[in-house]
Design a protein around this motif. Structure first.
Motif, short mmCIF file in Angstrom:
data_model
loop_
_atom_site.label_atom_id
_atom_site.label_comp_id
_atom_site.label_asym_id
_atom_site.label_seq_id
_atom_site.Cartn_x
_atom_site.Cartn_y
_atom_site.Cartn_z
N SER A 1 6.73 7.74 -10.66
CA SER A 1 6.10 7.64 -9.34
C SER A 1 6.44 8.86 -8.49
CB SER A 1 6.53 6.35 -8.64
OG SER A 1 7.89 6.38 -8.23
N GLY A 2 7.66 9.34 -8.59
CA GLY A 2 8.04 10.55 -7.87
C GLY A 2 7.26 11.76 -8.34
N MET A 3 7.08 11.84 -9.66
CA MET A 3 6.29 12.95 -10.21
C MET A 3 4.87 12.95 -9.64
SD MET A 3 7.41 12.80 -14.22
CE MET A 3 6.09 13.91 -14.71
N LEU A 4 4.24 11.77 -9.64
CA LEU A 4 2.87 11.69 -9.15
C LEU A 4 2.80 11.97 -7.66
CD1 LEU A 4 1.53 8.66 -11.21
CD2 LEU A 4 0.90 11.06 -11.45
N LYS B 1 0.88 -1.17 0.00
CA LYS B 1 0.00 0.00 0.00
C LYS B 1 0.91 1.22 0.00
CE LYS B 1 -3.80 2.00 2.75
NZ LYS B 1 -3.19 3.12 3.46
N LEU B 2 0.62 2.21 -0.81
CA LEU B 2 1.56 3.29 -1.08
C LEU B 2 1.38 4.51 -0.18
CD1 LEU B 2 1.47 3.16 -4.99
CD2 LEU B 2 3.15 2.11 -3.45
N THR B 3 0.28 4.56 0.58
CA THR B 3 0.04 5.73 1.43
C THR B 3 -0.13 5.32 2.88
OG1 THR B 3 -2.38 5.65 1.21
CG2 THR B 3 -1.16 6.83 -0.50
N GLU C 1 3.28 15.78 -7.28
CA GLU C 1 2.08 16.47 -7.76
C GLU C 1 0.92 16.32 -6.79
OE1 GLU C 1 -0.89 15.62 -11.47
OE2 GLU C 1 1.23 15.92 -11.96
N THR C 2 0.70 15.09 -6.33
CA THR C 2 -0.42 14.84 -5.41
C THR C 2 -0.24 15.61 -4.10
OG1 THR C 2 -0.68 12.61 -6.34
CG2 THR C 2 -1.69 13.04 -4.20
N ALA D 1 -4.91 9.38 0.08
CA ALA D 1 -5.28 8.15 -0.64
C ALA D 1 -5.30 8.37 -2.14
CB ALA D 1 -6.65 7.67 -0.16
N GLU D 2 -5.42 9.62 -2.58
CA GLU D 2 -5.48 9.89 -4.02
C GLU D 2 -4.17 9.51 -4.72
OE1 GLU D 2 -5.37 14.09 -2.02
OE2 GLU D 2 -6.01 12.05 -1.53
N TYR D 3 -3.06 9.48 -3.99
CA TYR D 3 -1.79 9.06 -4.62
C TYR D 3 -1.88 7.61 -5.08
CZ TYR D 3 3.07 7.54 -5.04
OH TYR D 3 4.24 6.98 -5.49
#
Length: 551
Positions: free
Chosen positions: A339-342, A309-311, A345-346, A365-367
């Motif tokens: 992935s770093g860009m997103l 899970k990323l967040t 940005e998020t 969670a949007e990431y």
């Protein structure tokens, strides 16, 4: 010190996150403070990768990278793939190769040099970049959310007492923390455990890449030539392969990657590379040349099945710390950058849009949603079954199935391979194998490990607490399990000779483990492959470790 965005790790993912966060703020006419901390003495000094670079994500991040002077000077001009036996090399026809290995439009680069350049771009945009600072532990609020990190104390002696040079670690706080430590990052692993981010996933799988940079005789250099091999010197049930990338003016980036799910406890990835260089198809290329750099690093091979899970409350995971390497493509830098860009940005949008309403330690969670909707996720979904096929089918079964999934179905088969063993659990007991007798190095083509280690520039302050520690509940594992049952595989898989088993002078007939932490190149292999993962890899003083040049 407080920032809007705190980024741990100055690799491609972390620097892309910093740049993108600043771009978002500029586009919205706002300003946010962004800080990157990096444990290496300078940006790029701990970066090691193949590297054939796909510029897709860089095109999105900085479309004018050519005008800005990005160090992408060697375009790929030729692509070859060989199946090796002990004395022969059989070229695989291009028509049989999957599209993932087509390197048309890519570049042979030093990822370390690219990161240095990205670091300068970030600083030009107002990002504060602090090299030589190790993130030792997280800082949490009363609700258990991550609100920052504390850097390692400096000037502590081996006994744990302050020296004259003592400086306490700093607390760096961020409204959001982006973790971009790279494969098996120590803080990332701690947070994954704290927030159970790996729950329900297959265990991450890893490989160890051992790499050298050579200056070739000018008549043998072929800038732009990319060569991969599988087969010898590895057996049919040990996953891995070699790479040889020719870079301007006359450099050869040469290495071997061995999957850490290998079974034979007597195998040494470093020695396998040295043996590989004496193959009759390889040795003539190196003769008359000079090895100028050496290093090693672990890489993620689990694919989408092993992504955590990323967040979590207060932050997000990016790059190889999460595990975005595309194994069949043999690339991870482009996915790390995206992935770093997103992430950048998020996080930037959330901070700007929510303003004072931004809760301390909020979970974005949007990431996760943004990543799952990206081309990175699509790439990993398409290749998800290729690497696991080798686990059950060996070299030839794996090649056959990966050809099927990559060339025929495009990853659209209605099943997904999973597994439940960690790499540390795949090692066979010593009685099932015969010790491997590796040839002695000749000092010209092959080298003694400690001789080669000098070429990594590795250095640690000698009088400091060891950053490699046996986990207290597993104190008996090194001798009673690793040595007695597995013949001490860490004394062979470590590419820096950190681990040695020596006679214990206080106990007749017994052995003891000696840890030479000052040799460590920060590859993280010991935290993965030791029996029961008995090593706790913690950060040393900032600035310690390898000083890679051109890696």
């Amino acid at each position: 010190m407080e920032y809007d965005v705190l980024i741990v790790g100055g690799g491609p993912a972390g620097l892309a996150a910093a740049i993108r966060a600043k771009q978002v703020a500029q586009d919205r006419g706002s300003d946010i403070s962004v800080c990157v901390i990096e444990k290496g003495a300078e940006i790029g000094s701990h970066i090691l990768s193949g590297n054939v670079f796909e510029p897709r994500a860089l095109n999105e991040l900085l479309p004018d990278w050519r005008e800005r002077g990005a160090p992408l000077d060697t375009a790929v001009t030729d692509d070859r793939f060989y199946l090796l036996t002990k004395n022969s090399a059989v070229e695989v026809p291009p028509m049989l190769l999957p599209p993932t290995i087509d390197n048309h439009g890519n570049h042979v680069i030093s990822l370390g040099n690219l990161c240095k350049w990205m670091g300068s771009q970030a600083e030009d945009m107002g990002v504060e970049v602090f090299a030589g600072f190790s993130a030792a532990e997280g800082v949490f609020n009363d609700g258990g959310a991550l609100v920052g990190v504390q850097t390692a104390d400096v000037g502590i002696d081996k006994a744990g007492k302050p020296k004259d040079t003592f400086q306490p670690g700093m607390i760096l706080k961020g409204k959001q923390t982006i973790l971009a430590e790279g494969c098996r990052g120590s803080l990332s692993e701690a947070l994954m455990a704290r927030y159970a981010l790996r729950e329900g996933r297959s265990p991450q799988q890893y490989g160890l890449g051992v790499k050298e940079v050579w200056e070739l005789a000018e008549d043998k250099a072929k800038p732009g030539l990319v060569v991969h091999t599988v087969g010898w010197p590895l057996d049919a049930f040990t996953y891995g392969g070699s790479f040889m990338y020719h870079m301007k003016p006359n450099l050869l980036l040469l290495g071997l990657v061995v999957g850490l799910d290998y079974r034979n406890p007597y195998l040494s990835p470093y020695q396998e590379l040295q043996r590989f260089k004496h193959h009759p198809a390889i040795r003539p290329l190196l003769e008359g040349g000079r090895c100028i750099s050496y290093g090693a690093r672990c890489l993620n091979e689990g694919g989408v099945q092993a992504l955590p899970k990323l967040t979590f409350p207060g932050g997000v995971l990016t790059g190889c710390g999460a595990g975005f390497l595309n194994v069949p493509k043999i690339k991870g830098s482009h996915t790390a950058i995206k992935s770093g860009m997103l992430a950048g940005e998020t996080v930037a949008k959330a901070i700007i849009d929510r303003g004072e309403a931004m809760d301390e330690g909020a979970e974005l969670a949007e990431y996760q949603t943004n990543m799952e909707g990206s081309w990175v996720w699509q790439e990993l979904q398409q290749v998800r079954n290729a690497k696991p096929a080798f686990k059950w089918g060996g070299l030839y079964g794996g090649l056959a199935y990966s050809g099927f999934t990559l060339n025929v179905t495009g990853g659209r088969e209605p099943w997904t391979f999973t597994w439940n063993k960690k790499d540390c659990d795949t090692t066979d007991p010593k009685d099932r194998h015969t010790p491997i007798e590796y040839p002695k190095p000749d000092g010209k083509i092959s080298f003694d490990l400690l001789e080669n280690l000098v070429r990594s520039g590795t250095n640690h302050e000698h009088d400091q607490p060891a950053h490699l520690k046996v986990k207290p509940p597993l104190a008996d594992v090194p001798v009673n399990v690793s040595w007695k049952q597995y013949a001490g595989p860490e004394s062979r898989f470590c590419p820096a000779k950190v681990y040695e088993f020596l006679p214990d002078e206080s106990s007749s007939g017994e052995m003891r483990l000696q840890i030479n932490a000052q040799n460590c190149v920060h590859c993280k292999c010991c935290s993965i492959k030791t029996p029961q993962e008995y090593i706790n890899w913690t950060v040393p003083e900032g600035g310690g470790g390898p000083a890679y040049s051109g890696m």
